[in-house]
Design an enzyme around this catalytic site. Structure first.
Site, mmCIF file in Angstrom:
data_model
loop_
_atom_site.group_PDB
_atom_site.id
_atom_site.type_symbol
_atom_site.label_atom_id
_atom_site.label_comp_id
_atom_site.label_asym_id
_atom_site.label_seq_id
_atom_site.Cartn_x
_atom_site.Cartn_y
_atom_site.Cartn_z
ATOM 1 N N ARG A 1 28.027 9.371 -16.938
ATOM 2 C CA ARG A 1 27.490 9.816 -18.219
ATOM 3 C C ARG A 1 27.618 8.680 -19.242
ATOM 4 N NH1 ARG A 1 25.181 13.130 -15.812
ATOM 5 N NH2 ARG A 1 25.328 15.399 -15.945
ATOM 6 N N HIS B 1 18.397 7.162 -15.895
ATOM 7 C CA HIS B 1 19.134 8.348 -15.396
ATOM 8 C C HIS B 1 18.471 8.881 -14.121
ATOM 9 C CE1 HIS B 1 21.916 11.859 -16.668
ATOM 10 N NE2 HIS B 1 21.699 11.913 -15.360
HETATM 11 P P1 NDP Z 1 33.301 16.031 -8.849
HETATM 12 O O1 NDP Z 1 33.652 17.083 -9.826
HETATM 13 O O2 NDP Z 1 33.058 16.414 -7.438
HETATM 14 O O3 NDP Z 1 34.432 14.895 -8.841
HETATM 15 C C1 NDP Z 1 35.029 14.426 -9.998
HETATM 16 C C2 NDP Z 1 36.090 13.405 -9.644
HETATM 17 O O4 NDP Z 1 36.621 12.845 -10.859
HETATM 18 C C3 NDP Z 1 37.279 14.012 -8.900
HETATM 19 O O5 NDP Z 1 37.747 13.105 -7.926
HETATM 20 C C4 NDP Z 1 38.324 14.174 -9.997
HETATM 21 O O6 NDP Z 1 39.666 14.106 -9.550
HETATM 22 C C5 NDP Z 1 38.038 12.960 -10.853
HETATM 23 N N1 NDP Z 1 38.535 13.149 -12.230
HETATM 24 C C6 NDP Z 1 38.176 14.096 -13.126
HETATM 25 N N2 NDP Z 1 38.859 13.949 -14.273
HETATM 26 C C7 NDP Z 1 39.683 12.896 -14.088
HETATM 27 C C8 NDP Z 1 40.662 12.263 -14.887
HETATM 28 N N3 NDP Z 1 40.935 12.681 -16.139
HETATM 29 N N4 NDP Z 1 41.327 11.214 -14.362
HETATM 30 C C9 NDP Z 1 41.074 10.785 -13.104
HETATM 31 N N5 NDP Z 1 40.161 11.342 -12.290
HETATM 32 C C10 NDP Z 1 39.468 12.385 -12.780
HETATM 33 O O7 NDP Z 1 32.017 15.288 -9.443
HETATM 34 P P2 NDP Z 1 30.796 14.618 -8.656
HETATM 35 O O8 NDP Z 1 31.343 13.562 -7.773
HETATM 36 O O9 NDP Z 1 29.916 15.628 -8.044
HETATM 37 O O10 NDP Z 1 29.969 13.990 -9.875
HETATM 38 C C11 NDP Z 1 30.556 13.094 -10.807
HETATM 39 C C12 NDP Z 1 29.645 12.958 -12.025
HETATM 40 O O11 NDP Z 1 28.472 12.201 -11.690
HETATM 41 C C13 NDP Z 1 29.064 14.259 -12.564
HETATM 42 O O12 NDP Z 1 30.005 14.953 -13.360
HETATM 43 C C14 NDP Z 1 27.874 13.772 -13.371
HETATM 44 O O13 NDP Z 1 28.258 13.510 -14.703
HETATM 45 C C15 NDP Z 1 27.506 12.455 -12.705
HETATM 46 N N6 NDP Z 1 26.171 12.512 -12.075
HETATM 47 C C16 NDP Z 1 25.226 11.616 -12.473
HETATM 48 C C17 NDP Z 1 23.983 11.634 -11.895
HETATM 49 C C18 NDP Z 1 22.964 10.625 -12.274
HETATM 50 O O14 NDP Z 1 21.806 10.736 -11.845
HETATM 51 N N7 NDP Z 1 23.297 9.596 -13.008
HETATM 52 C C19 NDP Z 1 23.623 12.614 -10.860
HETATM 53 C C20 NDP Z 1 24.713 13.478 -10.492
HETATM 54 C C21 NDP Z 1 25.931 13.431 -11.091
HETATM 55 P P3 NDP Z 1 40.268 15.234 -8.547
HETATM 56 O O15 NDP Z 1 39.543 15.003 -7.238
HETATM 57 O O16 NDP Z 1 41.694 14.918 -8.469
HETATM 58 O O17 NDP Z 1 39.927 16.553 -9.156
HETATM 59 C C1 OXD Z 2 23.571 15.599 -12.701
HETATM 60 C C2 OXD Z 2 22.652 14.644 -13.272
HETATM 61 O O1 OXD Z 2 24.621 15.841 -13.276
HETATM 62 O O2 OXD Z 2 21.475 14.662 -12.887
HETATM 63 O O3 OXD Z 2 23.262 16.140 -11.625
HETATM 64 O O4 OXD Z 2 23.037 13.814 -14.084
#
Ligand code: NDP
Ligand code: OXD
Length: 306
Positions: A221, A269
């Site tokens: 993001r 994006h």
């Molecule tokens: P998940 O919720 O599956 O994973 C999030 C990860 O971040 C977990 O490993 C979690 O740790 C870690 N995390 C969360 N908070 C913290 C913190 N404070 N400190 C350290 N680690 C932290 O998310 P996804 O992998 O599915 O997606 C990640 C992000 O990618 C989405 O939220 C979205 O914003 C972005 N995205 C962007 C897209 C694009 O087109 N640019 C498309 C899709 C997604 P733990 O495992 O310990 O809980």
């Molecule tokens: C998502 C994105 O969060 O498209 O899936 O950014």
């Protein structure tokens, strides 16, 4: 069973057709102000009015992985928020990030400039061991990306909230190991969810802790990155460049410094797009499971924020 569809930026007809085919018997329609109460909603960036008028919703299916925009709203009291769980996004993210890393590591920008200048020139091979990669966020997408990078024999570090054991990845966790994670990394890949804890996480201080000649890839993001701190770190020479897919304001405003920066590559994006068929199949499966009283994956914890 009633399902309402309220997705900004998505043409409703193919979604409605697909959902109707996958859930025969369900009454599925596009939300409009004053629409009857539904049991389930399929949403992307709905307005607050939608939430206020649908207090009976049992679950909100977000047609993306990130739920940050949704969690800013006042939600119906009983509604679970369900994120897309991969649904074809993880492989796209892996190809995008591997491409960005390899493009930088193998100096394709330089070869393209040479080609434009009609120059035939080799560059000295660089060592993978000089390019350790740090992946922030080891969830559905981050884990897939970290494993894909490890396949190319890069040293890969990962950082998450809870400890992980992923083959080929040196795992760090929690705020107490954050600085060690940064110090061990030269390329920084961001796949964190946007929460109050992670907003502005890529800033002057974090960039300074990366190894010299750092490179930043932000695919999560825009609000994770303090944009002026990145520009200053590139100007200082500590950061060599960045590939950015997400921005604090999207579309990226005209005249923004990122548009023409020679060391920054931007995309709109698009690193991992929502794939309609996979998403519909997943949502339909999960609605079926909820109807049978079964547990489903991908339910967001609103307190944690992801
Ligand atoms: P998940 O919720 O599956 O994973 C999030 C990860 O971040 C977990 O490993 C979690 O740790 C870690 N995390 C969360 N908070 C913290 C913190 N404070 N400190 C350290 N680690 C932290 O998310 P996804 O992998 O599915 O997606 C990640 C992000 O990618 C989405 O939220 C979205 O914003 C972005 N995205 C962007 C897209 C694009 O087109 N640019 C498309 C899709 C997604 P733990 O495992 O310990 O809980
Ligand atoms: C998502 C994105 O969060 O498209 O899936 O950014």
């Amino acid at each position: 069973m009633k399902i309402t569809f309220c997705c900004t930026d998505a043409k409703p007809e193919p979604w409605l057709q697909g959902l109707s085919a996958a859930l025969p018997g369900a009454d599925i329609s596009v939300w409009q102000p004053g629409a009857p109460q539904a049991d389930y909603a399929v949403v992307w960036a709905p307005p607050q009015q939608f939430m206020d008028e649908q207090p009976a919703l049992k679950a909100l299916f977000n047609i993306g992985a990130g739920v940050d925009a949704l969690l800013k709203l006042r939600l119906p009291p009983q509604a679970r928020v369900v994120r897309l769980d991969d649904a074809g996004m993880a492989v796209q993210m892996a190809e995008y990030v591997c491409h960005a890393v390899i493009r930088h590591f193998r100096e394709f920008n330089g070869y393209e400039a040479d080609m434009a200048a009609g120059r035939w020139g080799y560059r000295k091979p660089r060592l993978r061991s000089d390019f350790p990669i740090g992946v922030m966020g080891l969830g559905v997408l981050g884990e897939r990306v970290a494993k894909a990078l490890a396949q190319f024999d890069f040293p890969v570090n990962g950082w998450s909230r809870s400890p992980k054991a992923i083959e080929g990845v040196r795992a760090f966790s929690g705020t107490e190991q954050f600085n060690d994670f940064l110090a061990a990394s030269r390329v920084l890949v961001n796949l964190l969810p946007l929460t109050p804890d992670t907003t502005d996480v890529i800033n002057k201080d974090t960039l300074a802790r990366l190894q010299p000649g750092a490179y930043v890839i932000n695919v999560a993001r825009g609000a994770h990155l303090v944009e002026e701190d990145l520009l200053a770190a590139i100007a200082s020479g500590h950061v060599a460049g960045a590939t950015l897919d997400v921005f604090r304001t999207e579309p990226l405003p005209k005249g923004h410094a990122f548009w023409n920066h020679p060391q920054i590559t931007i995309t709109p994006h698009t690193s991992a797009r929502t794939l309609r068929e996979e998403s519909i199949a997943q949502i339909a499966r999960k609605i079926g499971a909820l109807q049978r009283g079964e547990a489903i994956a991908g339910v967001v914890d609103p307190v944690r924020g992801y």
